[in-house]
Write a protein that holds these residues in place. Structure first.
Motif, short mmCIF file in Angstrom:
data_model
loop_
_atom_site.label_atom_id
_atom_site.label_comp_id
_atom_site.label_asym_id
_atom_site.label_seq_id
_atom_site.Cartn_x
_atom_site.Cartn_y
_atom_site.Cartn_z
N GLN A 211 0.82 -1.21 0.00
CA GLN A 211 0.00 0.00 0.00
C GLN A 211 0.85 1.26 0.00
O GLN A 211 0.49 2.26 -0.63
N ASN A 212 2.00 1.23 0.70
CA ASN A 212 2.92 2.37 0.66
C ASN A 212 3.41 2.62 -0.76
O ASN A 212 3.51 3.77 -1.19
N LEU A 213 3.69 1.54 -1.49
CA LEU A 213 4.14 1.69 -2.87
C LEU A 213 3.00 2.15 -3.78
O LEU A 213 3.19 3.02 -4.63
N GLU B 268 9.59 -7.13 -6.40
CA GLU B 268 10.48 -8.24 -6.73
C GLU B 268 11.93 -7.77 -6.80
O GLU B 268 12.83 -8.41 -6.23
N VAL B 269 12.17 -6.65 -7.48
CA VAL B 269 13.53 -6.14 -7.65
C VAL B 269 14.15 -5.79 -6.30
O VAL B 269 15.34 -6.01 -6.06
N ALA B 270 13.34 -5.22 -5.40
CA ALA B 270 13.84 -4.79 -4.09
C ALA B 270 13.78 -5.90 -3.04
O ALA B 270 14.04 -5.63 -1.86
N SER C 156 2.75 -7.66 2.61
CA SER C 156 1.53 -7.52 3.41
C SER C 156 1.80 -7.04 4.83
O SER C 156 0.87 -6.88 5.63
N ARG C 157 3.07 -6.77 5.16
CA ARG C 157 3.41 -6.34 6.51
C ARG C 157 3.42 -4.82 6.61
O ARG C 157 3.62 -4.11 5.63
N ARG C 158 3.22 -4.31 7.83
CA ARG C 158 3.26 -2.88 8.08
C ARG C 158 4.65 -2.47 8.56
O ARG C 158 5.39 -3.28 9.11
N PRO C 159 5.04 -1.20 8.36
CA PRO C 159 6.39 -0.75 8.71
C PRO C 159 6.80 -1.03 10.15
O PRO C 159 7.98 -1.30 10.42
N VAL D 189 12.10 -0.47 1.65
CA VAL D 189 10.75 -0.05 1.25
C VAL D 189 10.78 1.41 0.79
O VAL D 189 10.14 1.77 -0.21
N ALA D 190 11.51 2.26 1.52
CA ALA D 190 11.60 3.68 1.13
C ALA D 190 12.21 3.83 -0.26
O ALA D 190 11.77 4.65 -1.06
#
Length: 297
Positions: free
Chosen positions: A99-101, A119-121, A128-131, A142-143
Motif C-alpha cells: 500500500q505504501n508503494l 520483486e527487484v527490491a 503484506s506487513r506494516r512498517p 521499502v523507502a
C-alpha cells in the motif's frame, strides 16, 4: 541529461552562505555530493525536488524545464519525476508495504510496476506487513522501492543508510548499485561515508563554502595523498586497478583512504569489500587478506 545552475542564500551555523552550484549529470550517472555539514548538499536536493525554491537559476531534466527564475517557471513537486529517499523512512505506519508503494504511484493503472519493484527490491515476502514490524534495513528498502515506483527521471538519496550498521549498509549499497544500473537512473547521493562513495559513485563533487571546489572519480578526489607508511593497519578494499605489471589497491583505513601497490600474485583472490591487513617489510607496504595475514613473530 540533468543541468543545474542555482543560487540560494542560506543561513548556516557559520553565518550567511551563498550557495552557487553549476553541474551537469549524464543519464544513468551516479554522482555523490561530499562536504561538511551545512554546505548546502541537502538544500540542493530539496531544490531539485521542488521542496525548496532557489533565489535564481535554472533546472533542466531530460529536456524539460523544471525551474527557470527568468521565465517564471517552477514546477510543483508532484509534477517533477523525482524519487527521493531520506535517512528517515517517512513510511505510512497504517499501510502495508504494498500500500505504501501503491500510494506513491502516479499512474493508478500501472499496478504491474508495484509488483516489479517489490520483486527487484526483494520485498515480495514483506508486501503484506506494516512498517512497524520491519527492521531498519527492511524499512529503508521499502523507502527506496517507493521512490522507484513512480518511474522517476532522477533519484535523490540523502544519506539514506547512515543510521544502519556497517554490515547492513554494505548489503544495501550493493542493492542500490544493482537497482541504479538496472533502471539507468541519474542518481545524486549525499554521503560522508568514503567506503559508500567508492562503492557507488562514478563521480564525486566536493562542496565547500557553497561551491563545488573539486570533482572527479572517487580515487582521484580522495586518493592523491600518496601511500601510507604506517604498519599494522587493518582496512577494507575499496578498489583494485591494474597499473602496468602491478595492482593498485585503494583501501579505507578508519576514515582515511590510502593506496598501496601489490604484485598480482600477492593479491590473488582479493576482492572489493575484503578486510585486509597492511604490514611493512623492508619499508615497502604489503597487503594481506585479514583471514590469511601472517602472524607476528
Amino acid at each position: 541529461m540533468i543541468k543545474l545552475s542555482l543560487q540560494k542564500r542560506l543561513h548556516s551555523a557559520q553565518g550567511i552562505l551563498n550557495l552557487e552550484v553549476d553541474m551537469d549529470i549524464a543519464e544513468g550517472e551516479f554522482v555523490t555530493l561530499f562536504g561538511k555539514s551545512g554546505t548546502g548538499k541537502t538544500t540542493l536536493l530539496r531544490m531539485l525536488a521542488g521542496l525548496a525554491v532557489p533565489d535564481a537559476g535554472r533546472i533542466e531534466v531530460h529536456g524539460e524545464t523544471w525551474y527557470d527564475s527568468a521565465l517564471g517557471i517552477n514546477l510543483p513537486p508532484q509534477r517533477r519525476r523525482v524519487g527521493l529517499v531520506f535517512q528517515d523512512y517517512a513510511l505510512f505506519p497504517n499501510m502495508t508495504v504494498r500500500q505504501n508503494l501503491e500510494y506513491a504511484m502516479k499512474d493508478p493503472k500501472a499496478r504491474g510496476r508495484v509488483e516489479e519493484i517489490l520483486e527487484v527490491a526483494h520485498l515480495g515476502q514483506l508486501a503484506s506487513r506494516r512498517p512497524g514490524t520491519l527492521s531498519g534495513g527492511q524499512k529503508q528498502r521499502v523507502a527506496l522501492a517507493r521512490a522507484l515506483v513512480s518511474d522517476p527521471g532522477i533519484l535523490l538519496l540523502d544519506e539514506p543508510l547512515s543510521a544502519l550498521d556497517q554490515e547492513l549498509r554494505m548489503k544495501l549499497q550493493g542493492e542500490i548499485a544493482e537497482i541504479q544500473k538496472r533502471y539507468r537512473l541519474a542518481t545524486i547521493l549525499v554521503s560522508h561515508d568514503l567506503g559508500e562513495i567508492f562503492r557507488l559513485s562514478q563521480r564525486v563533487m566536493c562542496l565547500e563554502d557553497g561551491r563545488i571546489h573539486r570533482t572527479g572519480k572517487p580515487g582521484d578526489v580522495f586518493g592523491g595523498g600518496g601511500m601510507s607508511n604506517k604498519i599494522q593497519l587493518t582496512g577494507v578494499v575499496l578498489e583494485i586497478k591494474a597499473a602496468d605489471v602491478v595492482l593498485v589497491l585503494t583501501i579505507l583505513v578508519g576514515n582515511e583512504v590510502v593506496r598501496v601497490t601489490s604484485l598480482p600474485q600477492d593479491a590473488e583472490g582479493m576482492r572489493v569489500g575484503d578486510k585486509v591487513f597492511i604490514a611493512a617489510k623492508a619499508f615497502n607496504p604489503m597487503v594481506f587478506k585479514a583471514d590469511t595475514a601472517p602472524r607476528a613473530g
